[in-house]
Design an enzyme around this catalytic site. Structure first.
Site, PDB file in Angstrom:
ATOM      1  CB  CYS A 253      13.032   8.309   8.788  1.00  0.00           C
ATOM      2  SG  CYS A 253      13.750   7.350   7.457  1.00  0.00           S
TER       3      CYS A 253
ATOM      4  CE  LYS B  40      -1.782   2.661   3.243  1.00  0.00           C
ATOM      5  NZ  LYS B  40      -1.938   4.012   2.763  1.00  0.00           N
TER       6      LYS B  40
ATOM      7  N   GLY C 284       4.255   2.599  13.939  1.00  0.00           N
ATOM      8  CA  GLY C 284       5.076   1.387  14.044  1.00  0.00           C
ATOM      9  C   GLY C 284       4.771   0.609  15.310  1.00  0.00           C
TER      10      GLY C 284
ATOM     11  CD  GLU D 122      13.476   3.465   7.955  1.00  0.00           C
ATOM     12  OE1 GLU D 122      13.570   4.111   9.019  1.00  0.00           O
ATOM     13  OE2 GLU D 122      13.357   3.981   6.860  1.00  0.00           O
TER      14      GLU D 122
ATOM     15  N   GLY E 228       7.450   4.207   8.356  1.00  0.00           N
ATOM     16  CA  GLY E 228       6.588   5.319   8.715  1.00  0.00           C
ATOM     17  C   GLY E 228       6.931   5.820  10.104  1.00  0.00           C
ATOM     18  CB  SER E 229       5.071   7.935  12.435  1.00  0.00           C
ATOM     19  OG  SER E 229       3.929   7.167  12.740  1.00  0.00           O
ATOM     20  CB  THR E 230       8.277   6.060  16.334  1.00  0.00           C
ATOM     21  OG1 THR E 230       9.570   6.082  15.727  1.00  0.00           O
ATOM     22  CG2 THR E 230       8.340   5.275  17.625  1.00  0.00           C
TER      23      THR E 230
ATOM     24  CD  GLU F  56      10.856  11.571  12.601  1.00  0.00           C
ATOM     25  OE1 GLU F  56       9.878  10.915  13.004  1.00  0.00           O
ATOM     26  OE2 GLU F  56      11.674  11.146  11.772  1.00  0.00           O
TER      27      GLU F  56
END
Lengths: 308, 511, 287
Positions: free
Chosen positions: B325, B217, B274, B291, B269-271, B422
């Site tokens: 990132c 996706k 994740g 990641e 993507g974002s933590t 971030e």
């Protein structure tokens, strides 16, 4: 900084021996500079500017009075047809043609530059280098392009190089001094930076890459490092030093990339022939061809442009 | 670009003056980069291809309408104009895609000789190269990144990932001594909007090379190049169902992650997301790689090649508008060179061209979405209210679209939110340090551990610092370099597993 | 029955190179196969777990900075010490119901396994690292690096071998660990701690707790200082809970509850890699 218009050399102690240059990092910066796309009005403007920055050069053993005369006429009026095309900044000749060039260029605003100090090798006694320079200055040279003693530099006798430049500067009097580092013999960019710093501290008005007799002559990495040295020197001392890449710049596109380097490293104050020069002979016609192409819309061929 | 509005507040102005007063660099000496000679607009042409009005899902080798018949608009963030309508895939569509992938895995892909798999992947690489210009333009239109970057970095690197991984397909038994690695089955992949095609390549290429089939996706804001990639995959003649591309939103991604017949999940993507995924996968047998975010320290020591370090710092934080990132978003500068560094950074920033991403001279393009722009603006205000001094480029911003000026913050402490969190935008914080140990401690004082940078001319110091920074990728005297042969991935909350290189194959294999 | 009264050993915890009692003051009884009391064990609490993590954390830097050669020597030293106390461990295993044959085999395998992993200390970075031929003018290499602090839930079966097989690949790679010993036969782990303590293993590198999984598993998942969990336990609910909580700080979760520790599958060098991070470094090549 200057007494009676005569430059007093700064102190050798000011030279920073610890500046390091990363070759690959310089390449990264240049990749960005090279990717600048110069089109349309911007291209025309830059091309005119570049013509005006040329030190039109002939430095051959077979140079003749006729050739120097033709060079001068080309310098004053690079293209017969287009009035708006400016003259070049200077002509650059051996000392024995200074007087002739001076006469030919009288009143034109085009300077006469003379190579000096046992150009191109610099392998001569100091007394001869001084005489060489004096001769050119007395003959009316507006600018002196000296070479440094690369042998001394490479074996670490930086003091010698500093003193030699300072001495020649003294001899120059009001003539502007361009110091040729002959970067093609210095091998590393760290050395280019160090030589630049020594030259500027010793009184150079311009620093110049090459004699044109050694390959590689001017390259973009070397020029960028020298421009950055000039920037640092300006920030520290307030003195604006000029830059002259010489030899090897043959393509219109390349010339524009050099201008991008100047624009993005030093900005407006350096984007003129008082502070930036191209040492070149064939570049002029290349620039003219591109200019005429922009004016007429047609791609040009070399035979339509006088070679000197 | 012409005369600028002044964007400095009084305090920052004073701070800049103070910096200049004390060092060897004298701020009364200014360089004027607003030169009379300017670069004329140099727009990349878009006349060599045409986008479709509407894009469907790519399932089982065909473009098919979404089950619910819903579409959404994808825009150009630089103009806010609509580019195309994109199918909004639901869990039913995901289920179809996973079934197709499973069937392709069972019946075709797992039975193919490995060298044939390699050749399919090579084909994709070649076709990407052939259509590179179109891909670059669409990437820039849809994502807002400068055409220079999509042309010189994203697209060539994406092709390179397919090339690199293709060669592994029939050599895997050399990669894992003592093991006979086997594919997992169906890989479910969810990728972000910052490098839309490149991330697709990072995910799809190793998955295929290791013998898996794929359901992927793309991010909701940047689906277009993935859909062009679907065309390439079709053209390459890959067996139906080997790669399935399902566009949609977060729920579409969740459907992939949670589908019971997916054997492996790969997420970038974002933590925050994740962690949700990691939690959701608890109790399942699915392998996963994550990641995630980062807040990397970029450390300049006084003996660094400063001018190249400046370029590295600029590239470290302003590459792709800072939507990276592994961006070097925390600059740590040794106190003795702080003034020089900040002065030179300002000079360099004044030369960055912010604006139309399609212009070949643009350095910083559009922020990817309004949401992201709002987030960056919010952090900017937080930084100011936390008392930081700041500097912003004096460039003019386009009237339309989502743009943000490159920004520096200094006089910041480790506790400041702009230092800790971030931002994912063109905002750099600058702190100083005195000793090597202090630099390392500050660099590691974060829950993230994706990347880091160190600038010094002293080799032994490089190895020392590189060893001590707890992060997956360390750039010494360079920054933000990527290569398909080079493993990438984080420590700690920056994720787990590696992508790229030999190590990037592991997550797609059982031993 | 001899005339002499035996001195019964008090089994304590092993934290930071010391043998403290549980702060909770609790104990639980271990019986032999006939239902006779074998010994009392400290029943570690949440606070003991926390203390063990603190000790473990403070040992990380020193241990990770040891040279590979030195870690190899220390692991080999553990093997030597275990070899010297082989008879004791055989007896202890027999007391848990093992036959003499299988007890001997387990101790010998444990020793050999330590030697096996000792040998890997200065090799795994060679085998699992890489130099990457990037397409730019950079030198680029990737190397395994210790992950940090690892929480290990040791298997119930094979209380010595299961412990050693998980501990050795973990510490040989520069990690430090907190281990919850076999719940069924925990005292052998504490005997083994004595071996560790006399083998030049710095205090805090290995910390061993005894107690109930059901009481401590939650803290495995939730403690934010833990970088990875190695789980050899079977309870599905506990596993799911730990996996869910692992997401709090993106802990790595390694499940090893299907490994036959008595077989060769129990000494896989890829176990070392389970608790390694790959670090990639770049540097320009120029002059």
């Amino acid at each position: 900084m200057s007494k009676n218009g005569i430059y007093t050399p700064l102190d050798f102690k000011n030279v920073d021996f610890n500046v390091s240059i990363d070759e690959v990092g310089v390449g990264d910066r240049l990749a960005r500079i090279k990717s600048r796309s110069i089109k349309k009005a911007s291209k025309v403007e830059a091309t005119l500017m570049a013509i005006n920055m040329i030190d039109l050069t002939t430095l051959e053993g077979m140079d003749s009075p006729a050739k120097v005369r033709q060079l001068c006429s080309k310098a004053m009026r690079p293209h017969e047809e287009y009035e708006n095309i400016p003259s070049t900044a200077a002509v650059c000749v051996y000392p024995n043609y200074v007087a002739l060039a001076k006469k030919e260029l009288k009143g034109s605003g085009v300077n006469v530059a003379a190579v000096s100090t046992a150009f191109p090798s610099g392998n001569a006694p100091m007394s001869i280098k001084i005489e060489d320079t004096k001769f050119a200055v007395d003959a009316g040279a507006d600018e002196i392009d000296m070479v440094i003693s690369r042998g001394k530099f490479l074996c670490g006798e930086y003091n010698f190089v500093f003193d030699e430049i300072a001495k020649i500067k003294e001899v120059c009097g009001k003539a502007h001094l361009k110091v040729i580092l002959e970067t093609g013999e210095l091998e590393t960019l760290d050395k280019v930076r160090l030589a630049s710093d020594i030259a500027m501290e010793a009184g150079a008005d311009f620093i110049k890459t090459s004699t044109g007799k050694i390959q590689p002559a001017a390259t973009m990495p070397v020029t960028l490092v020298m421009l950055e040295a000039i920037r640092e020197f300006y920030y520290r001392t307030g003195k604006m030093i000029g830059m002259k890449p010489a030899g090897g710049i043959k393509q219109h596109k390349d010339a524009l990339k050099y201008l991008v380097m100047v624009k993005e490293t030093l900005g407006e104050a350096w984007l003129n022939n008082k502070y930036f020069r191209f040492g070149a002979s064939s570049l002029a016609n290349e620039l003219l061809m591109q200019l005429v192409k922009e004016y007429t819309g047609n791609y040009q061929a070399p035979e339509y442009f006088s070679i000197d | 670009m012409s005369k600028k509005e002044k964007v400095l507040d009084k305090k920052s102005k004073k701070a800049i003056e103070d910096i200049a007063m004390n060092g060897s660099i004298n701020n009364s000496r200014k360089l004027n980069f607003d030169t009379s000679w300017q670069y004329a607009p140099a727009p990349e042409s878009t006349d060599h291809f045409k986008l479709k009005k509407k894009y469907d899902l790519f399932i089982n080798g065909k473009f098919v309408k979404p089950t619910d018949g819903k579409y959404y608009k994808t825009i150009n963030p630089a103009t806010t104009e609509t580019l195309a309508e994109i199918a909004y895939g639901t869990d039913k569509d995901v289920d179809k895609a996973v079934k197709a992938a499973r069937k392709a895995y069972n019946e075709v892909w797992s039975k193919l000789p490995r060298k044939e798999i390699a050749k399919y992947i090579y084909r994709i690489a070649r076709l990407l190269q052939e259509r590179s210009r179109e891909f670059a333009v669409v990437e820039t239109l849809n994502g807002g990144k400068p055409i220079r970057e999509s042309r010189d970095i994203d697209i060539p690197l994406a092709a390179a990932h397919f090339f690199y991984n293709a060669g592994w397909a029939d050599k895997l038994h050399y990669a894992f001594p003592g093991k006979s690695p086997q594919p997992l089955g169906v890989a479910g992949q969810v990728i972000p909007w910052n490098f839309p095609l490149l991330m697709a390549a990072w995910k799809i290429a190793p998955a295929l090379a290791t013998g898996n089939t794929v359901v992927i996706k793309p991010a909701e804001t940047t689906p277009l190049t993935a859909l062009l990639l679907a065309e390439v995959i079709q053209e390459a003649g890959l067996p139906d169902g080997v790669v399935n591309i399902v566009t949609g939103f977060g729920d579409t991604g969740a459907a992939i992650v949670n589908h019971p017949d997916v054997n492996k999940v790969a997420f970038t993507g974002s933590t925050k997301v994740g962690k949700i995924i990691q939690k959701a996968l608890a109790g399942t047998e699915k392998k996963y790689t994550l990641e995630l975010g980062g807040k990397a320290a970029n450390i300049i020591f006084e003996d660094a090649p400063i001018d190249q370090a400046i370029e590295g710092v600029i590239n470290g934080i302003f590459f792709n508008q800072g939507h990276v990132c592994c961006a070097g978003s925390r600059l740590l500068v040794q106190e003795s060179v702080f003034k020089t560094v900040i002065k030179k950074l300002q000079d360099r920033i004044e030369n960055l061209i912010v604006g139309d991403p399609m212009d070949k001279n643009t350095d910083i393009g559009a922020i990817n979405s309004k949401m992201q722009l709002d987030k960056i603006k919010e952090y900017y205000e937080i930084g100011k209210s936390e008392g930081a001094s700041s500097f912003q480029s004096s460039c003019n911003l386009p009237k339309k679209g989502f743009f943000f000026r490159p920004t520096l913050f200094w006089d910041v402490a480790q506790s400041h939110r702009v230092v800790q969190e971030e931002i994912f935008g063109p905002v750099l914080t600058i702190q100083t340090f005195r000793t090597v140990q202090e630099a390392i401690d500050k660099a590691n004082n974060t829950a993230y551990g994706l990347s880091g940078g160190v600038w010094t001319d002293k080799g032994s110091k490089i190895f020392n610092v590189v060893n001590k920074i707890r992060a997956g990728v360390l750039w010494a005297n360079t920054y933000n370099k990527f290569d398909p042969t080079s493993p990438f991935g984080g420590y700690k909350e920056s994720g787990l597993g590696r992508e790229g290189g030999l190590h990037g194959l592991t997550p797609y294999l059982k031993m | 029955m001899s005339d002499r009264l035996n001195i019964n050993k008090t089994y304590k915890l092993y934290i930071g190179g010391k043998f403290p009692r549980t702060e909770s003051g609790r104990a639980y009884t271990i019986e032999d196969s006939k239902g006779n009391t074998l010994c009392h064990m400290s029943r570690a609490s949440r606070k003991d777990f926390r203390e063990a993590i603190v000790a473990c954390q403070s040992a990380i830097k020193g241990w990770a900075n040891r040279t590979a050669f030195n870690r190899s020597q220390i692991l080999y030293r553990i093997a030597e010490m275990l070899e010297g106390r082989k008879a004791q461990f055989v007896d202890e295993l027999i007391s848990t119901g093992a036959t003499k044959g299988s007890a001997t085999k387990e101790v010998e395998l444990s020793i050999d396994r330590l030697v096996y992993f000792a040998g890997w200390a200065d090799k795994y970075t060679q085998v699992f690292g890489s130099v990457n031929p990037v397409a730019t003018s950079h030198f680029n290499f990737s190397t395994p690096e210790s992950m940090g602090l690892i929480a290990i839930m040791a298997p119930d079966e094979h209380p010595l071998l299961g412990l050693v097989s998980n501990l050795a690949p973990c510490i040989v790679g520069g990690n430090t660990c907190v281990i919850l010993a076999s719940e069924v036969n925990p005292f052998i782990a504490i005997s083994f701690a004595e071996v560790l303590n006399s083998s030049d293993v710095p205090g805090g590198v290995v910390n061993i707790l005894t107690g109930f999984k059901s009481e401590l598993y939650k803290h495995f998942g939730t403690h934010m200082n833990v970088n990875a969990i190695i789980c050899c336990a079977d309870n599905k609910d506990q596993i799911i809970n730990m996996q869910e909580n692992a997401a709090l700080n993106v802990k790595r979760f390694i499940l090893r509850n299907k490994v036959n520790w008595m077989s060769d599958a129990g000494q896989d060098p890829y176990f070392i890699m389970d608790t390694q991070e790959i670090k990639t470094a770049w540097h320009p090549i120029g002059i």
